[in-house]
Design a protein around this motif. Structure first.
Motif, short mmCIF file in Angstrom:
data_model
loop_
_atom_site.label_atom_id
_atom_site.label_comp_id
_atom_site.label_asym_id
_atom_site.label_seq_id
_atom_site.Cartn_x
_atom_site.Cartn_y
_atom_site.Cartn_z
N LEU A 255 -0.85 -0.20 -2.49
CA LEU A 255 -1.78 -1.11 -1.83
C LEU A 255 -1.79 -0.88 -0.33
O LEU A 255 -2.84 -0.93 0.32
CB LEU A 255 -1.41 -2.56 -2.14
N SER A 256 -0.61 -0.60 0.24
CA SER A 256 -0.57 -0.36 1.69
C SER A 256 -1.38 0.86 2.07
O SER A 256 -2.05 0.88 3.11
CB SER A 256 0.89 -0.19 2.15
N GLN A 257 -1.34 1.89 1.22
CA GLN A 257 -2.15 3.08 1.49
C GLN A 257 -3.64 2.77 1.37
O GLN A 257 -4.46 3.30 2.13
CB GLN A 257 -1.75 4.20 0.53
N LYS A 258 -3.97 1.91 0.43
CA LYS A 258 -5.38 1.53 0.23
C LYS A 258 -5.90 0.73 1.41
O LYS A 258 -7.09 0.76 1.74
CB LYS A 258 -5.49 0.72 -1.06
N LEU A 259 -5.00 -0.01 2.07
CA LEU A 259 -5.39 -0.88 3.17
C LEU A 259 -5.39 -0.16 4.52
O LEU A 259 -5.83 -0.75 5.52
CB LEU A 259 -4.45 -2.08 3.25
N ASP A 260 -4.92 1.07 4.57
CA ASP A 260 -4.82 1.78 5.84
C ASP A 260 -6.17 1.90 6.56
O ASP A 260 -6.25 1.81 7.78
CB ASP A 260 -4.22 3.18 5.64
N LYS A 261 -7.23 2.11 5.79
CA LYS A 261 -8.54 2.29 6.42
C LYS A 261 -9.05 1.02 7.09
O LYS A 261 -9.99 1.06 7.89
CB LYS A 261 -9.56 2.76 5.38
N CYS A 262 -8.41 -0.13 6.78
CA CYS A 262 -8.81 -1.39 7.41
C CYS A 262 -8.35 -1.47 8.86
O CYS A 262 -8.72 -2.42 9.57
CB CYS A 262 -8.29 -2.58 6.62
N HIS A 263 -7.51 -0.51 9.31
CA HIS A 263 -7.19 -0.45 10.74
C HIS A 263 -8.46 -0.15 11.53
O HIS A 263 -8.62 -0.64 12.66
CB HIS A 263 -6.14 0.64 11.00
N GLN A 264 -9.35 0.65 10.96
CA GLN A 264 -10.59 0.99 11.65
C GLN A 264 -11.51 -0.23 11.72
O GLN A 264 -12.08 -0.54 12.77
CB GLN A 264 -11.29 2.14 10.92
N GLU A 265 -11.67 -0.91 10.60
CA GLU A 265 -12.44 -2.13 10.54
C GLU A 265 -12.10 -2.85 9.25
O GLU A 265 -12.04 -2.23 8.19
CB GLU A 265 -13.95 -1.84 10.60
N GLY A 266 -11.86 -4.13 9.35
CA GLY A 266 -11.46 -4.86 8.16
C GLY A 266 -11.72 -6.35 8.27
O GLY A 266 -12.64 -6.79 8.97
N PHE A 267 -10.90 -7.11 7.58
CA PHE A 267 -11.06 -8.56 7.46
C PHE A 267 -11.10 -9.24 8.83
O PHE A 267 -11.97 -10.10 9.08
CB PHE A 267 -9.90 -9.09 6.61
N LYS A 268 -10.18 -8.90 9.72
CA LYS A 268 -10.12 -9.53 11.04
C LYS A 268 -11.43 -9.35 11.80
O LYS A 268 -11.94 -10.27 12.44
CB LYS A 268 -8.96 -8.96 11.84
N ASP A 269 -11.99 -8.16 11.71
CA ASP A 269 -13.24 -7.87 12.43
C ASP A 269 -14.41 -8.66 11.84
O ASP A 269 -15.32 -9.08 12.57
CB ASP A 269 -13.53 -6.38 12.37
N CYS A 270 -14.39 -8.87 10.51
CA CYS A 270 -15.44 -9.66 9.87
C CYS A 270 -15.39 -11.11 10.37
O CYS A 270 -16.43 -11.70 10.68
CB CYS A 270 -15.29 -9.62 8.36
#
Length: 1000
Positions: free
Chosen positions: A964-979
């Motif tokens: 899961l951590s590997q799947k979430l890595d791309k959220c560093h670029q844009e993710g929940f916080k940015d939404c």
């Protein structure tokens, strides 16, 4: 020499030859063509034999020879020897080849263009990659598919087989002799008979729907574009794209802004008839105006450069004007329509066209040849549109094409007036005056600067339209009663403003404002009640009066907030509410719904200005009084006592250190695998409900214009009972904060509520909020409107004829369905608008839904409060993988909802956090005991940690597995916080009820 007056003829080559042939062997042109193909380098030997045989085969007539030629052309496309000689593999392999399967897939059935087909050959092309040749079973036509297309075709076939197997035994299935075009023949969209649709061009990248005009069969035939080949023409229509952006030419002398407008204003194209290529045109020409703000909102979801908006606006200017013209002319000439509805299919068959080309409106040539380029050049620039304070929309009138055509007819074209115009001494203008008329709310008095102590006060004329003032002069007793209520409300406003201006204590000022706003809400409801009593004239329009009454009351509400608010409360305030007790809900390792979602949401809100700006207060603790109100009165309204007691008992029995324990499993231990928690879960859920209730209270009483509740656990899957609407689980949810907030707002004052008449809940989570629908709308309740845009649909979740037809209880029967199941595929009554958007939510799909369905539904309902169930799991990087939206797209979604809220209910919007799981790992991974040395050497496998600063409590863990951590890595670029950041930022943009200029 070419004859310029000759009419162009468009026919398939062999049919053209047959048309002029004098006998069966008079096909010299076809012989030349076949000879050319025969002698081409690389032509398979068997293809040569087939061409030669069918051309030399004796024929008794021209039609028979033509039949042989067509058969030969088709035969060489599927003959196995020809394919083998051309490099294709026609023999099925015993094992899969490579990543795609290769020749192993030969013989598999697929569903393509709604028709059964079979894979007959495979080849690995150096340029295109793996290709499969497929053949439609019913007519032996062939086509080629690439790997991703083939996978989609096989999935469609599997879904069809699954649906067949679920049918009742012994049921007779309807058979159709030719199914390939059957569905497309019956295909239509609302408004297509007006001639205007949204169509997808094959020339434009991205498949974006664009305004287009359907060409009538007579127009097509006159241009020589009518084909006589049934296999193509009956599934196609000719459309004219209006001001397309893709035909612009970039040159050294054009810049990025002007290049979109360098192409022709009209472009002809032939497209297939299907759901993928044709959509309903969303705007109504009967209104006479075009909303530029709505166009901006829809355009923002297309993913085009901003410079293309002027072209997009031009396309809709033409489209809406044409649609309005067709509407008016059809209403005027109903009896003169060429084709009766019962004869459409027969006429379409005779002309080898699709019925859409027959039923569409036939625009006159004179209209189509108007100088639209010149006309559009006289419109004001895009940035100069007038802002309407009352509707919060930038609008412009549409082109009056009928008046333009009339201006071309004598005596007007000579500059003279007709007899009727001479009498009225008024010459009609082809284009409406673009000068905006002031809203009834506007006044020459500066509402911000002038004090009532100087002798100036408000009257009914400051808030009422001319229509309402005229109605108030009527002698009907009920109308006089309503007028008296509004006069009392205005007088109360004047008195309260005087009191506020003499009150130095901010709390005292706020108390005066709160009392007045509640009085305003009560008066508004009393006036609505009086509207439906006896004593009104027979020709009285209750709906029109209701709309104007609502507007007048909302204008007074807005003015009160603007004049009586202060720096920390009132106008231009967006509140963010949260509470650390929500962190007591601790889920299992590897769960998507992690505790760090709350600190990430708070960080996103802070990045938008929460806590740093005076206009965005951050409420970190919810008062105990609201927790008591929530637990004792509001939560029992939403959830049955059996559900609440069961949940409390389950949690109370947990050890203090328990984490990730199933909380919503049934007596058989099923349904709790995703909704896990800890000893503090019930407290966290109650706190979340209390935050939502406090948010509603702050908005209605004027502490803020709108707000955002950063809470967890989410709640929109929690219903009256466990696993509502036959869902397989509770989907991370315990108590439904959005439903509780709506119930609190709509409950009478005598029952501890706020007395609102109508509350709308808009659910933008990627999943359908089955719990919210269950609590508020299990049966029709006129107080509530539930709207949900979500992934799913019957083609995703499947059909089950044994299921309830009212949409109330539908569970999943297919493995690839989307949670919570079929309950969101249909809308059971007018209090629910479910909008399933397919397997994956795209910007174009949700943008169209918001502008074409959500906004009109909200406007028709006329809510007094809008609650957003704000789920951000439709983001493109969310681990669920069900969405394709960006953070900016979520900002635009927020903007669209806030725009309609400004128009309908003075901007009163409360957003409540639901889903959204794209938060990267915040703590180092635990050691993996299965690795050598107990995982001490796995430092290279540690993910990049997400920095939340002081918002991440020191005691908060984040047990995320490696995968899961590997799947979430791309959220560093844009993710929940940015939404969340974009969401809160756009809420704040629409918190000013008296902006100096248009927002957005």
């Amino acid at each position: 020499a070419k004859n310029p007056h000759a009419k162009q003829i468009n026919l398939p080559f062999c049919e053209w030859v047959a048309k002029f042939a004098k006998h069966s062997d008079d096909f010299i042109c076809v012989r030349y063509l076949f000879s050319y193909v025969y002698n081409m380098k690389g032509t398979p030997a068997m293809a040569k034999r087939i061409l030669a045989y069918f051309l030399q085969r004796p024929a008794t007539s021209i039609s028979e020879r033509l039949k042989f030629i067509i058969e030969a052309s088709k035969r060489i496309s599927y003959d196995p020897i020809v394919l083998t000689q051309d490099g294709w593999t026609t023999a099925k392999s015993d094992t899969p080849e490579g990543a795609t399967g290769g020749a192993y897939l030969i013989g598999r059935k697929i569903l393509w263009q709604r028709t059964e087909a079979i894979i007959i050959a495979f080849v690995r092309d150096e340029g295109l990659g793996d290709l499969w040749k497929c053949m439609w079973i019913e007519d032996f036509d062939t086509f080629d598919l690439e790997a991703d297309e083939l996978q989609e075709g096989m999935k469609r076939w599997e879904r069809k087989v699954t649906r067949k197997q679920s049918n009742k035994p012994g049921k007779v299935q309807k058979t159709i002799s030719s199914t390939r075009f059957e569905q497309s023949r019956n295909f239509t969209v609302n408004g297509a008979d007006d001639g205007i649709i949204l169509a997808t061009s094959y020339k434009a990248k991205g498949g974006r729907p664009w305004p287009a005009r359907i060409m009538h069969v007579k127009e097509v035939k006159a241009m020589g574009h009518l084909s006589t080949r049934r296999s193509s023409s009956k599934n196609e229509i000719h459309v004219v794209f209006l001001a397309p952006y893709w035909n612009g030419q970039s040159t050294k002398t054009t810049n990025a802004k002007s290049s979109f407008a360098t192409g022709s204003l009209f472009e002809l194209e032939t497209i297939d008839v299907s759901n993928e290529t044709i959509q309903e045109y969303p705007y109504d020409g009967k209104l006479g105006t075009l909303s530029v703000d709505k166009l901006r909102s829809q355009f923002s979801f297309l993913g085009l450069p901003r410079a293309a908006f002027s072209r997009y606006l031009q396309s809709h200017r033409i489209a809406l004007s044409l649609k309005a013209y067709a509407n008016s002319e059809k209403a005027r000439n109903v009896k003169s329509l060429d084709i009766q509805s019962g004869h459409v299919e027969a006429y379409a068959s005779l002309t080898d066209t699709h019925p859409l080309s027959v039923t569409t409106y036939a625009f006159p040539d004179a209209l189509l040849n108007l100088p639209f380029d010149f006309i559009l050049s006289k419109y004001p620039p895009v940035t100069e549109h007038v802002f309407n304070d009352d509707s919060a929309e930038s609008t412009e009138p549409i082109l009056q094409l009928k008046l333009m055509l009339n201006a071309l007819i004598p005596p007007r074209c000579f500059g003279e007036q007709s007899d009727e115009e001479k009498e009225s001494n008024k010459v009609p203008s082809p284009i409406h005056d673009l000068t905006h008329t002031k809203s009834p709310e506007k006044t020459d008095i500066s509402m911000r600067a002038v004090s009532l102590n100087q002798g100036i006060s408000f009257t009914l004329k400051n808030f009422c339209s001319d229509y309402l003032i005229t109605q108030f002069d009527a002698v009907a007793i009920p109308i006089r009663t309503i007028k008296n209520k509004l006069e009392d409300l205005v007088n109360n406003l004047n008195n309260c403003i005087v009191q506020v201006e003499s009150e130095a204590n901010p709390k005292g000022r706020q108390g005066i404002l709160r009392n007045f706003l509640l009085y305003c809400i009560i008066t508004k409801g009393q006036g609505e009640d009086a509207l439906y009593g006896p004593g009104f004239p027979q020709d009285f329009s209750r709906r029109t009066f209701f709309n104007e009454w609502r507007k007048a009351c909302e204008r007074i509400y807005k003015r009160a907030i603007v004049r009586m608010g202060h720096i920390n409360a009132g106008n231009n305030i967006t509140a963010v509410l949260t509470d650390s007790r929500c962190n007591q809900h601790i889920t299992a390792t590897g769960s998507f719904e992690r505790a760090v979602r709350l600190p990430a949401a708070i960080r996103g809100a802070k990045n938008a200005g929460a806590g740093a700006k005076q206009s965005m207060p951050l409420v970190n603790t919810i008062d105990e009084s609201f927790l008591e109100l929530a637990e004792q009165r509001i939560i029992p309204m939403a959830h049955k006592a059996s559900y609440i007691n069961r949940l409390k008992k389950k949690i109370a029995a947990l050890p203090q250190d328990a984490k990730g324990v199933p909380l919503t499993d049934d007596s058989e231990g099923e349904g709790g695998e995703d909704t896990m928690g800890s000893r503090g879960s019930y407290t966290a859920a109650v706190t979340g409900v209390a935050a939502a209730i406090k948010g509603v209270d702050m908005i209605i009483k004027g502490d803020c214009v709108n707000g955002f509740c950063a809470i967890r656990p989410p709640g929109h899957h929690a219903g009256r009972e466990l696993r509502p609407m036959s869902a397989v689980s509770n989907g991370f949810c315990l108590l439904n904060a959005a439903a509780c907030a709506a119930l609190y707002a709509a409950s009478p004052l005598s029952e501890g509520g706020l007395g609102l008449r109508r509350v709308c809940v808009v659910d933008i989570d990627v999943h359908h909020g089955n719990g919210t629908q269950d609590v508020l709308c299990s049966t029709y309740d006129p107080r509530f409107l539930y709207i949900s845009t979500h992934a799913g649909g019957p083609h995703i979740n499947g059909y089950d004829e044994d299921s309830s037809t009212d949409g109330a209880h539908r569970s999943l029967s297919t493995k690839d369905g989307i949670f919570p199941g079929r309950c969101g595929d249909t809308s059971p009554h007018k209090g629910v608008l479910n909008i399933p958007l397919g397997q994956k939510i795209t910007p174009s799909e949700i943008g169209t839904a918001l502008v074409c369905q959500v906004t009109p539904a909200i406007e028709a309902f006329s809510p007094e409060l809008i609650i957003i169930s704000a789920g951000f799991d439709a983001h493109k990087n969310d681990p669920l993988g069900l969405g394709g939206l960006s953070a900016e797209d979520f900002g635009t979604v927020t903007k669209v909802i806030c725009q309609v809220a400004i128009k309908m209910c003075s901007g009163r919007v409360l957003s409540i956090l639901e889903g959204g799981y794209g938060v990267p790992c915040c703590r180092p991974l635990d050691k993996d005991l299965f690795l050598p040395n107990g995982g001490d050497d796995n430092s290279g496998m540690q993910p990049k940690l997400f920095k939340l600063g002081n918002d991440l409590p020191d005691s908060m863990e984040d047990p995320v597995g490696l995968l899961l951590s590997q799947k979430l890595d791309k959220c560093h670029q844009e993710g929940f916080k940015d939404c969340v950041q974009e969401h809160v930022k756009n809420l704040a943009l629409f918190s000013d009820l008296e902006p100096s200029q248009p927002v957005g």
